[in-house]
Design an enzyme around this catalytic site. Structure first.
Site, PDB file in Angstrom:
ATOM      1  N   HIS A  26       0.843  -1.211   0.000  1.00 38.02           N
ATOM      2  CA  HIS A  26       0.000   0.000   0.000  1.00 38.02           C
ATOM      3  C   HIS A  26       0.873   1.254   0.000  1.00 38.02           C
ATOM      4  O   HIS A  26       0.605   2.214  -0.727  1.00 38.02           O
ATOM      5  CB  HIS A  26      -0.910   0.023   1.239  1.00 38.02           C
ATOM      6  N   LYS A  50     -15.970  -7.953   4.552  1.00 32.27           N
ATOM      7  CA  LYS A  50     -14.791  -8.206   5.386  1.00 32.27           C
ATOM      8  C   LYS A  50     -15.074  -7.922   6.853  1.00 32.27           C
ATOM      9  O   LYS A  50     -15.837  -7.016   7.168  1.00 32.27           O
ATOM     10  CB  LYS A  50     -13.633  -7.314   4.922  1.00 32.27           C
ATOM     11  N   ARG A 100      -1.935  -5.821  -8.623  1.00 32.36           N
ATOM     12  CA  ARG A 100      -0.783  -6.640  -8.298  1.00 32.36           C
ATOM     13  C   ARG A 100      -0.576  -7.768  -9.289  1.00 32.36           C
ATOM     14  O   ARG A 100       0.525  -8.110  -9.655  1.00 32.36           O
ATOM     15  CB  ARG A 100      -0.924  -7.218  -6.888  1.00 32.36           C
ATOM     16  N   SER A 138      -3.233  -7.985   2.711  1.00 30.14           N
ATOM     17  CA  SER A 138      -3.425  -7.867   4.163  1.00 30.14           C
ATOM     18  C   SER A 138      -3.796  -9.215   4.771  1.00 30.14           C
ATOM     19  O   SER A 138      -3.312  -9.579   5.841  1.00 30.14           O
ATOM     20  CB  SER A 138      -4.504  -6.825   4.462  1.00 30.14           C
TER      21      SER A 138
END
Ligand code: COA
Length: 169
Positions: A26, A50, A100, A138
């Site tokens: 990040h 989440k 990514r 994460s």
């Protein structure tokens, strides 16, 4: 031949995410965004899919600690409701997202197009992190830390400490 100086207008971008927790990947994206925009708002958005490990206040604080107190080009904000509405209210020209791997693309493409449908004046800009951060997320960092793995190279030092504390109880 005289060189013309480009005087661009004041530019602002919003970088949204869950940031549970913020990672070196990040931070890489934020630094790249700072090369392109005058100001970057790091927007902690609610993702109903989440269940974060860290509270909203903890995530705000850990992101703020990543930047020196005099870093006036960064703001950290909690955002509820539609992200594009927030971006418009703040006068942001772009939403930044990190890409990514190819696996990110489908979801990100869908999100960007839906955001454009909702608000055509805000564009999504995809930035790629450095190769060494391509494989982290994460969740995978939390999973490693939960089982005692060393993630100290993947997160800022204060975040590493918070992860150790969270999983040592
Ligand atoms: N380095 C490391 N990890 C990265 C990364 C990078 N450069 N870029 C993304 N990731 C990871 C994140 O850590 C996260 O990992 P996790 O799933 O293990 O937690 C994952 O990629 C993607 O999550 P994140 O970038 O945090 O986005 P998100 O999918 O959790 O959140 C929002 C998406 C918040 C942007 C979206 O839900 C949103 O805009 N919500 C507001 C409501 C709204 O406007 N919805 C849109 C309607 S179309």
């Amino acid at each position: 031949m005289t060189q013309e100086v480009c005087t661009k207008p004041h530019t602002l971008a919003v970088y949204p995410g869950t940031f549970d927790p913020i990672t070196m990947g990040h931070l890489d994206i934020i630094n790249r965004a700072l090369n392109l925009f005058d100001h970057v708002i790091i927007a902690i958005a609610i993702n109903p899919g989440k269940t974060p490990l860290f509270t909203l206040d903890e995530r705000i604080e850990m992101i703020k600690q990543c930047f020196p107190a005099d870093e006036s080009r960064i703001e950290v904000a909690a955002v509820s409701g539609l992200l594009v509405n927030y971006a418009m209210q703040r006068g942001a020209k772009a939403i930044i997202r990190g890409l990514r791997a190819v696996s990110d693309f489908d979801y990100e493409f869908q999100l960007a197009l839906m955001n454009r449908k909702l608000e055509r004046d805000v564009d999504t800009l995809f930035l790629m992190p450095a190769f060494r951060w391509i494989f982290i997320s994460s969740s995978i960092i939390k999973d490693a830390a939960r089982h005692g793995g060393d993630v100290s190279e993947l997160v800022p030092a204060h975040v590493n400490k918070l992860l150790i504390d969270a999983f040592s109880s």
